[in-house]
Design a protein around this motif. Sequence first.
Motif, PDB file in Angstrom:
ATOM      1  N   LYS A 225      -7.417 -12.479   5.104  1.00 35.37           N
ATOM      2  CA  LYS A 225      -6.274 -12.829   5.944  1.00 35.37           C
ATOM      3  C   LYS A 225      -5.668 -11.541   6.500  1.00 35.37           C
ATOM      4  CE  LYS A 225      -5.286 -16.862   3.050  1.00 35.37           C
ATOM      5  NZ  LYS A 225      -4.330 -17.483   2.093  1.00 35.37           N
ATOM      6  N   PHE A 226      -5.702 -11.382   7.811  1.00 38.61           N
ATOM      7  CA  PHE A 226      -5.268 -10.112   8.402  1.00 38.61           C
ATOM      8  C   PHE A 226      -3.796  -9.828   8.144  1.00 38.61           C
ATOM      9  CE2 PHE A 226      -4.637 -13.224  11.809  1.00 38.61           C
ATOM     10  CZ  PHE A 226      -3.385 -12.891  12.303  1.00 38.61           C
ATOM     11  N   TRP A 227      -2.992 -10.874   7.905  1.00 38.96           N
ATOM     12  CA  TRP A 227      -1.567 -10.660   7.653  1.00 38.96           C
ATOM     13  C   TRP A 227      -1.283 -10.274   6.190  1.00 38.96           C
ATOM     14  CZ3 TRP A 227      -3.805 -15.382   8.807  1.00 38.96           C
ATOM     15  CH2 TRP A 227      -3.851 -16.307   7.775  1.00 38.96           C
ATOM     16  N   ALA A 228      -2.329 -10.263   5.353  1.00 41.00           N
ATOM     17  CA  ALA A 228      -2.123  -9.973   3.933  1.00 41.00           C
ATOM     18  C   ALA A 228      -2.749  -8.645   3.506  1.00 41.00           C
ATOM     19  CB  ALA A 228      -2.685 -11.118   3.084  1.00 41.00           C
ATOM     20  N   ARG A 229      -3.030  -7.774   4.456  1.00 40.01           N
ATOM     21  CA  ARG A 229      -3.728  -6.529   4.105  1.00 40.01           C
ATOM     22  C   ARG A 229      -2.867  -5.603   3.262  1.00 40.01           C
ATOM     23  NH1 ARG A 229      -6.847  -6.046   9.884  1.00 40.01           N
ATOM     24  NH2 ARG A 229      -8.257  -7.772   9.421  1.00 40.01           N
ATOM     25  N   GLN A 230      -1.576  -5.581   3.517  1.00 36.79           N
ATOM     26  CA  GLN A 230      -0.697  -4.728   2.729  1.00 36.79           C
ATOM     27  C   GLN A 230      -0.561  -5.279   1.311  1.00 36.79           C
ATOM     28  OE1 GLN A 230       0.463  -1.947   3.911  1.00 36.79           O
ATOM     29  NE2 GLN A 230       2.100  -1.303   2.528  1.00 36.79           N
ATOM     30  N   GLU A 231      -0.309  -6.577   1.200  1.00 33.17           N
ATOM     31  CA  GLU A 231      -0.082  -7.183  -0.110  1.00 33.17           C
ATOM     32  C   GLU A 231      -1.341  -7.218  -0.966  1.00 33.17           C
ATOM     33  OE1 GLU A 231       0.868  -8.378   2.732  1.00 33.17           O
ATOM     34  OE2 GLU A 231       3.062  -8.280   2.622  1.00 33.17           O
ATOM     35  N   SER A 232      -2.511  -7.314  -0.342  1.00 31.61           N
ATOM     36  CA  SER A 232      -3.752  -7.411  -1.114  1.00 31.61           C
ATOM     37  C   SER A 232      -4.433  -6.059  -1.298  1.00 31.61           C
ATOM     38  CB  SER A 232      -4.721  -8.383  -0.440  1.00 31.61           C
ATOM     39  OG  SER A 232      -5.234  -7.853   0.777  1.00 31.61           O
ATOM     40  N   ASN A 236      -2.082  -0.283  -4.630  1.00 30.70           N
ATOM     41  CA  ASN A 236      -0.778  -0.630  -5.203  1.00 30.70           C
ATOM     42  C   ASN A 236      -0.989  -1.821  -6.130  1.00 30.70           C
ATOM     43  OD1 ASN A 236       1.841  -1.648  -5.734  1.00 30.70           O
ATOM     44  ND2 ASN A 236       2.622  -0.803  -3.812  1.00 30.70           N
ATOM     45  N   TYR A 237      -1.353  -1.538  -7.365  1.00 28.17           N
ATOM     46  CA  TYR A 237      -1.840  -2.607  -8.238  1.00 28.17           C
ATOM     47  C   TYR A 237      -0.768  -3.639  -8.619  1.00 28.17           C
ATOM     48  CZ  TYR A 237      -5.683  -4.489 -10.927  1.00 28.17           C
ATOM     49  OH  TYR A 237      -6.704  -5.297 -11.370  1.00 28.17           O
ATOM     50  N   PRO A 238       0.477  -3.250  -8.886  1.00 27.93           N
ATOM     51  CA  PRO A 238       1.484  -4.276  -9.176  1.00 27.93           C
ATOM     52  C   PRO A 238       1.651  -5.266  -8.032  1.00 27.93           C
ATOM     53  CG  PRO A 238       2.261  -2.135  -9.900  1.00 27.93           C
ATOM     54  CD  PRO A 238       1.012  -1.887  -9.117  1.00 27.93           C
ATOM     55  N   ARG A 239       1.705  -4.764  -6.800  1.00 26.19           N
ATOM     56  CA  ARG A 239       1.833  -5.657  -5.639  1.00 26.19           C
ATOM     57  C   ARG A 239       0.575  -6.495  -5.461  1.00 26.19           C
ATOM     58  NH1 ARG A 239       3.140  -2.480  -0.411  1.00 26.19           N
ATOM     59  NH2 ARG A 239       0.969  -1.853  -0.714  1.00 26.19           N
ATOM     60  N   PHE A 240      -0.586  -5.884  -5.689  1.00 26.55           N
ATOM     61  CA  PHE A 240      -1.865  -6.588  -5.623  1.00 26.55           C
ATOM     62  C   PHE A 240      -1.899  -7.740  -6.633  1.00 26.55           C
ATOM     63  CE2 PHE A 240      -5.915  -6.823  -7.957  1.00 26.55           C
ATOM     64  CZ  PHE A 240      -6.791  -7.234  -6.981  1.00 26.55           C
ATOM     65  N   LEU A 241      -1.482  -7.481  -7.873  1.00 28.25           N
ATOM     66  CA  LEU A 241      -1.451  -8.529  -8.896  1.00 28.25           C
ATOM     67  C   LEU A 241      -0.538  -9.677  -8.475  1.00 28.25           C
ATOM     68  CD1 LEU A 241      -1.229  -6.401 -12.175  1.00 28.25           C
ATOM     69  CD2 LEU A 241      -3.168  -7.821 -11.471  1.00 28.25           C
ATOM     70  N   LYS A 242       0.616  -9.334  -7.972  1.00 32.38           N
ATOM     71  CA  LYS A 242       1.571 -10.358  -7.553  1.00 32.38           C
ATOM     72  C   LYS A 242       1.001 -11.211  -6.434  1.00 32.38           C
ATOM     73  CE  LYS A 242       6.407 -10.910  -6.092  1.00 32.38           C
ATOM     74  NZ  LYS A 242       7.663 -10.186  -5.752  1.00 32.38           N
ATOM     75  N   TYR A 243       0.316 -10.577  -5.483  1.00 30.39           N
ATOM     76  CA  TYR A 243      -0.253 -11.327  -4.370  1.00 30.39           C
ATOM     77  C   TYR A 243      -1.258 -12.362  -4.874  1.00 30.39           C
ATOM     78  CZ  TYR A 243      -3.038 -12.543  -0.311  1.00 30.39           C
ATOM     79  OH  TYR A 243      -3.696 -13.260   0.655  1.00 30.39           O
TER      80      TYR A 243
END
Length: 248
Positions: A225-232, A236-243
Amino acid sequence: DPDKPAIYFQVQPFQTEKGRYKNIIYRIHFEKVPYGAFPWHLTAGKNVGLLVLITLDEKDRPLLITTVNTCGCFLAMVPTSFLTEEAFPSDWKPTENQIIYGESLPSQIDMPSMEKVDNKLMIFLRSEIHRVKDIRFAAQPTVMELHTLIDTPLVPIKELYHLPLGDDFTSFFETEGAGKGYVKGSHKPLERLLMSWWVFSWRIGEDKALCPKGNQNSKFFTSLKFWARQESNMWNYPRFLKYWGWKL
């Protein structure tokens, strides 16, 4: 050099609201995924790689095993029995295998006793395409009996930026320009032809470094999903886990 295997590693500490953790990151690369009419491999290209991350708690117990190709594709996350179900994504089914683009992998791994040091984590890959096809523990004598073991050195991942080449040194990654951070020679023409136009990424499928943003021109995104590149972005593993729904 396919005749001189190596496993590259680094340690990445991180912290969430629930505690302190660290990732032991292992990186391996292969010469290629071959082209051909049959079998036909979408991911055909050179210098393809695989990342394996072992997430440890403050007691150095493995909680989560993450595998992903170094292009950011085929992400699989497998919790161990040390991770409580409260930390699982809300729709996780630990008793059923998870399907990762055609591969069936466990949704949870029962950890052997930490005192049984002869038990080894085994990650099985498919030939040619280097996809993860199974993850499990096995006793070391069994491993030695069933498989040919090849001594492979562990090398700090920073050495990938300083590889010997003749009388000089070179980086495994592009170091400047639009391709900064991408693996040299990693071109995926079939993925570019068939996928780039709908995922909005001209370099889709190309292998890259897992590192801070300043060292590369592309995020290590793990969602199409092109809109989720930052979150995924896995760096940044904490943000990645949350996503992805994990509650560590």
